[in-house]
Design an enzyme around this catalytic site. Structure first.
Site, PDB file in Angstrom:
ATOM      1  N   LYS A  28       0.836  -1.195   0.000  1.00  0.00           N
ATOM      2  CA  LYS A  28       0.000   0.000   0.000  1.00  0.00           C
ATOM      3  C   LYS A  28       0.874   1.249   0.000  1.00  0.00           C
ATOM      4  CE  LYS A  28      -0.349   0.188   5.067  1.00  0.00           C
ATOM      5  NZ  LYS A  28      -1.263   0.254   6.228  1.00  0.00           N
ATOM      6  N   ASN A 102      11.273   0.246   2.579  1.00  0.00           N
ATOM      7  CA  ASN A 102      10.156   1.174   2.725  1.00  0.00           C
ATOM      8  C   ASN A 102       9.298   0.879   3.945  1.00  0.00           C
ATOM      9  OD1 ASN A 102       7.841   3.034   1.699  1.00  0.00           O
ATOM     10  ND2 ASN A 102       6.897   0.998   1.863  1.00  0.00           N
ATOM     11  N   SER A 153      12.723   9.903   6.949  1.00  0.00           N
ATOM     12  CA  SER A 153      11.825  11.020   7.218  1.00  0.00           C
ATOM     13  C   SER A 153      12.604  12.245   7.670  1.00  0.00           C
ATOM     14  CB  SER A 153      10.821  10.636   8.307  1.00  0.00           C
ATOM     15  OG  SER A 153      10.075  11.751   8.742  1.00  0.00           O
ATOM     16  N   TYR A 214       9.097   7.795  16.828  1.00  0.00           N
ATOM     17  CA  TYR A 214       9.328   7.908  15.383  1.00  0.00           C
ATOM     18  C   TYR A 214      10.612   8.684  15.109  1.00  0.00           C
ATOM     19  CZ  TYR A 214       8.145   8.565  10.437  1.00  0.00           C
ATOM     20  OH  TYR A 214       8.154   8.553   9.070  1.00  0.00           O
ATOM     21  N   LYS A 218      13.929   7.075  13.247  1.00  0.00           N
ATOM     22  CA  LYS A 218      14.400   7.587  11.964  1.00  0.00           C
ATOM     23  C   LYS A 218      15.791   8.208  12.082  1.00  0.00           C
ATOM     24  CE  LYS A 218      10.973   6.386   9.336  1.00  0.00           C
ATOM     25  NZ  LYS A 218      11.161   5.336   8.302  1.00  0.00           N
TER      26      LYS A 218
END
Length: 313
Positions: A28, A102, A153, A214, A218
Site C-alpha cells: 500500500k 520502505n 523522514s 518515530y 528515523k
C-alpha cells in the site's frame, strides 16, 4: 512528477528485465507506488508485505495492469522471515540489484511505553538494518552498482535531537558506528522507562509521546545509512553498492492521516535514486525532492502541516 511514472532524464538506462528489485512494505501507499513505478520501467520487482493476503491483493492489482511483479511474504521484525526471503531470492534469481527499505510504522498502540518504543524501533531501524545485512551477500556485481534506498523522514533530522552530545556523536561521520547508534537507542529507551527526556529534549510531553519514538527510530535509520555507505564505499569497481536515504515528504497515505501530496510524488525521489546511472550516483546522503539536504536541519520539518480545507457546500 505528480500523476506520472518517474523517468530519469539521463540516456544511460542501466537496468533491464533481469534487474531484480525488492521493495518492503509494498502492499500500500508509497511502497506500492514504488513497486508500480519500478515495474513500469521494466525491472523485475518483488513486492513484500507482512500480511500475505494484503500483499497478494496488491500483486493482483499490479498484474492487472500488465506489470511484472512477484510477491514474497516478509516481516522485517522477524529473523526467520528475513531468512526465508534471502533463501528464496538466492534460489530463484541468484541475487538482487536493488533494495528499497520502505516498511515503516509511525506509532505503536501498545500501552507500555518501552514496548511501544521498541516496536517502532524494531521496524524503522532494526528491520532496515537486519534485512540489509541479510541480503548484502546477495547483491550481484554490476558495472552500474547496486542500490539500497532507505525510506526515512525529515523527522529523523539531527536538529530534533536536543541533546548536543548525542547530536554531535550522530553527526560525527568519521567515528559513527553501530555501537554509537545502539548507545543512543539504549539511552532513549531508558528515558522511556523512567519517564524522562534526556535525549530528544522535546518542547512538551505531548510532543514526546506523539513523535518521540518515530524521531528516534528515523534518526537511528539515518545514522545507519551513513555507516553502511561509509563501510561499503571502498568496494572495487563492478561491486559498488550505493546506500542512501530519502524523505517522501508529507504524502497522502494513512500514516499521514491522508494529508499531503500524491503517492506518485512521495515515491519519486526513491525511484529517481534507484534509476540514476552510476556516473551520477553518490552514497551516504539524505535526499528530499531529489536534492541532498544533509542530516542536520531541514526547514520544512518545522513548518506546520496545513489542515485540510472543509469543502464548501
Amino acid at each position: 512528477m505528480t500523476g506520472t511514472t518517474a523517468h530519469v532524464e539521463s540516456p544511460s538506462r542501466w537496468w533491464s528485465k533481469d534487474t531484480i528489485a525488492v521493495v518492503t512494505g509494498g502492499n500500500k501507499g508509497i511502497g506500492f507506488e514504488i513497486v508500480r513505478q519500478l515495474a513500469s520501467q521494466g525491472i523485475t520487482t518483488i513486492l513484500t508485505a507482512r500480511d500475505e493476503s494484503r500483499g497478494l491483493q496488491a500483486l493482483s492489482a499490479l498484474k492487472e495492469d500488465g506489470l511484472d511483479v512477484l510477491f514474497h511474504q516478509l516481516d522485517v521484525t522477524n529473523s526467520k522471515s528475513i531468512g526465508k526471503l534471502a533463501t528464496w531470492i538466492k534460489a530463484e534469481f541468484g541475487g538482487l540489484d536493488i533494495l528499497v527499505n520502505n516498511a515503516g510504522v509511525a506509532w505503536s498502540s501498545l500501552p507500555d511505553k518501552v514496548l511501544a518504543a521498541k516496536e517502532v524501533l524494531d521496524t524503522n531501524y532494526y528491520g532496515v538494518k537486519n534485512l540489509t545485512h541479510a541480503l548484502l551477500p546477495l547483491f550481484r556485481p554490476s558495472a552500474a552498482g547496486s542500490r539500497v534506498i532507505n525510506v526515512s523522514s525529515m523527522a529523523g533530522q539531527l536538529a530534533a535531537v536536543g541533546n548536543d552530545k548525542w547530536k554531535q556523536q550522530l553527526n560525527d561521520e568519521e567515528n559513527l558506528n553501530e555501537a554509537v547508534i545502539e548507545s543512543f537507542i539504549k539511552v532513549y529507551l531508558k528515558d522511556r522507562a523512567e519517564g524522562t527526556d534526556t535525549v530528544l529534549l522535546m518542547p512538551s510531553q505531548e510532543l514526546l509521546e506523539t513523535y518521540g519514538n518515530y524521531i528516534a527510530s528515523k534518526a537511528a535509520c539515518n545514522a545507519h545509512t551513513r555507516v553502511m555507505a561509509r563501510d561499503l564505499a571502498n568496494r572495487k569497481e563492478g561491486e559498488k553498492i550505493f546506500v542512501n536515504c530519502m524523505c517522501p515528504g508529507v504524502t497522502n497515505t494513512g500514516m499521514s492521516h491522508n494529508r499531503g501530496h500524491s503517492v506518485e510524488e512521495g515515491a519519486d525521489t526513491a525511484v529517481w535514486l534507484v534509476l540514476l546511472p552510476a556516473s551520477e550516483c553518490v552514497t551516504g546522503k539524505f535526499f528530499l525532492k531529489r536534492t541532498d539536504r544533509g542530516f542536520l536541519y531541514i526547514e520544512e520539518a518545522h513548518a506546520p502541516i496545513a489542515q485540510p480545507k472543509i469543502p464548501q457546500k
